[in-house]
Design an enzyme around this catalytic site. Structure first.
Site, PDB file in Angstrom:
ATOM      1  N   ASP A 368       0.857  -1.193   0.000  1.00 37.67           N
ATOM      2  CA  ASP A 368       0.000   0.000   0.000  1.00 37.67           C
ATOM      3  C   ASP A 368       0.893   1.243   0.000  1.00 37.67           C
ATOM      4  OD1 ASP A 368      -2.524   1.183   0.116  1.00 37.67           O
ATOM      5  OD2 ASP A 368      -2.444   1.382   2.293  1.00 37.67           O
ATOM      6  N   GLU A 371       2.670   5.033  -3.970  1.00 40.42           N
ATOM      7  CA  GLU A 371       2.582   5.970  -5.123  1.00 40.42           C
ATOM      8  C   GLU A 371       3.852   6.791  -5.332  1.00 40.42           C
ATOM      9  OE1 GLU A 371       0.077   5.572  -2.796  1.00 40.42           O
ATOM     10  OE2 GLU A 371      -0.911   4.227  -4.192  1.00 40.42           O
TER      11      GLU A 371
END
Ligand SMILES: *[C@@H]1O[C@H](CO)[C@@H](O)[C@H](O)[C@H]1NC(C)=O
Ligand SMILES: *[C@@H]1O[C@H](CO)[C@@H](O)[C@H](O)[C@H]1NC(C)=O
Ligand SMILES: *[C@@H]1O[C@H](CO)[C@@H](O)[C@H](O)[C@H]1NC(C)=O
Length: 404
Positions: A368, A371
């Protein structure tokens, strides 16, 4: 204007004995510019001069234009003679016609349909960002690529702009496309297909195949944040079994961790986690844990090996003057960001995963926050006020602000 050079490279994929990829690179003639450090198929090109390409490339210097055509149909695949070419340090813009409005791709955003419908100067901003999905927002990944179906015979090509700076693609009524990026080079790959699936498979072969998921990963999965205790997770899994609802996979979100730190589990609220995972396995079920790429950097000395080992191996991203660049994610205090482009980091990451697996025999990882996400702007010391953090042109403002 920066003096630019054009390099037209010949494809290294010879499918059916015909050359099907054109590579066009616009770069700075005088100095080196940033290029995406991913080895796409540019190697061996010297040995592979085109013998029988299925496309032609024409370049004219005055006025400047460049046209790529499919030889068999004479279709213009790419034509930048319509103008608007800009090659500045922090703004590179190039416009081309496209053969038809049957265009797919350009991501990642919410798209109302696979086929692009809005050719009315719609701007699609691209810059990977930890952003909740919503109309026009630039989201977690970036794929500066489209597939275009050229004609009734479904001749198709795909075009990739290999550039990782913040950018936007604007669809224009001609029909045409304008690319604007705020750094790097204009490195285009034109995959000539000619069927849609051939164009896509040429593209996928160039960027790399996705991983092959294990069969069990296609099964029924249950996941949420906030079970808050292993007792609650066990209760849920038991309820599923008792109700005869099939469940192949149970997940653990960050609440299994101690202080939201990777490679730990809460020895109070998740006591017995290793045994629970064994029990899942005995029932033919699997367990997937979450891991976050940023590493807690505020633990007392000697108490958190992943950080200390990482510091010893010098894997964390640093400020220009050598100090660690710290941000904030879920663990209390600050977080350090490993440089995942460095092979030393790969080894460190693998070792800690293997160590943790010796204790908790999870079956898969859910990565997770990659990005990458950060809860503060820049670092905990703020964001330096310079031309790179405040670029003169910010792409993608049509939707959500692109740069945060
Ligand atoms: C462990 O879980 C308990 C119960 O949820 C919580 O109160 C405690 O803060 C957690 N400890 C750590 C170090 O995360
Ligand atoms: C990878 O990290 C090591 C250790 O800090 C460093 O010596 C090396 O230069 C780095 N390599 C790259 C490509 O950044
Ligand atoms: C695994 O368990 C052993 C024994 O309790 C412990 O010493 C070690 O720190 C644990 N390792 C990890 C990564 O949790």
């Amino acid at each position: 204007m920066v003096l630019f050079s054009i390099e037209i490279l010949r494809g290294c994929y010879m499918l059916d004995g015909r050359e099907k990829i054109a590579m066009l690179m616009f770069s700075d003639a005088d100095s080196t510019r940033y290029e995406v450090p991913i080895p796409l198929p540019k190697m061996n090109l010297q040995d592979q001069a085109a013998k029988d390409p299925i496309y032609s490339v024409e370049v004219n210097m005055d006025p400047f234009s460049l046209v790529v055509k499919r030889k068999s149909t004479d279709t213009v695949i790419l034509d930048i003679s319509h103008g608007g070419f800009i090659f500045e340090d922090q703004l590179l813009q190039i416009s081309s016609s496209v053969p038809s409005k049957y265009l797919y791709g350009l991501g990642e955003h919410e798209h109302e349909s696979l086929l692009h419908q809005n050719w009315n100067w719609h701007r699609w901003g691209m810059f990977s960002r930890d952003e909740f999905p919503g109309p026009n927002r630039n989201l977690y990944g970036v794929h500066p690529m489209y597939l275009n179906i050229e004609d009734d015979a479904a001749n198709s090509h795909a075009i990739l702009l290999l550039n990782s700076n913040a950018m936007e693609a604007v669809l224009t009524p001609m029909p045409g496309i304008t690319w604007r990026t705020i750094g790097g080079v204009l490195d285009f790959y034109v995959f000539l297909g000619s069927t849609p699936s051939e164009a896509v498979s040429q593209y996928i072969n160039a960027i790399g195949l996705p991983y092959f998921p294990p069969y069990w990963a296609l099964g029924f999965q249950l996941c949420r944040w906030g079970y808050n205790s292993l007792d609650r997770v066990k209760q849920v899994v038991d309820d599923m079994r008792n109700a005869d609802i099939p469940q192949d996979i149970q997940y653990g979100d960050i609440d299994y961790m101690s202080d939201q730190l990777d490679f730990t589990w809460n020895k109070t609220s998740y006591a017995g986690l290793p045994e629970f995972v064994q029990d899942l396995h005995q029932h033919g079920q699997h367990y997937i844990i979450i891991l976050d790429p940023a590493i807690g950097a505020s633990q007392p000395a000697g108490s958190y090996p992943p950080y200390e080992d990482g510091k010893a191996k010098d894997i964390f991203i640093r400020h220009g003057d050598g100090r660690p660049m710290l941000g904030k994610v879920w663990p209390p205090g600050n977080a350090a960001f490993p440089d995942y482009t460095n092979t030393t980091t790969h080894t460190w990451w693998q070792n800690h995963i293997v160590d943790f697996h010796r204790n908790v025999s999870f079956d898969g990882l859910w990565i997770d926050m990659n990005e990458p996400a950060n809860f503060v702007q820049g670092s905990v010391e703020g964001c330096t006020n310079n031309q790179y953090n405040n670029p003169p042109y910010k792409p993608g403002k049509h939707g959500k602000i692109i740069l945060l």
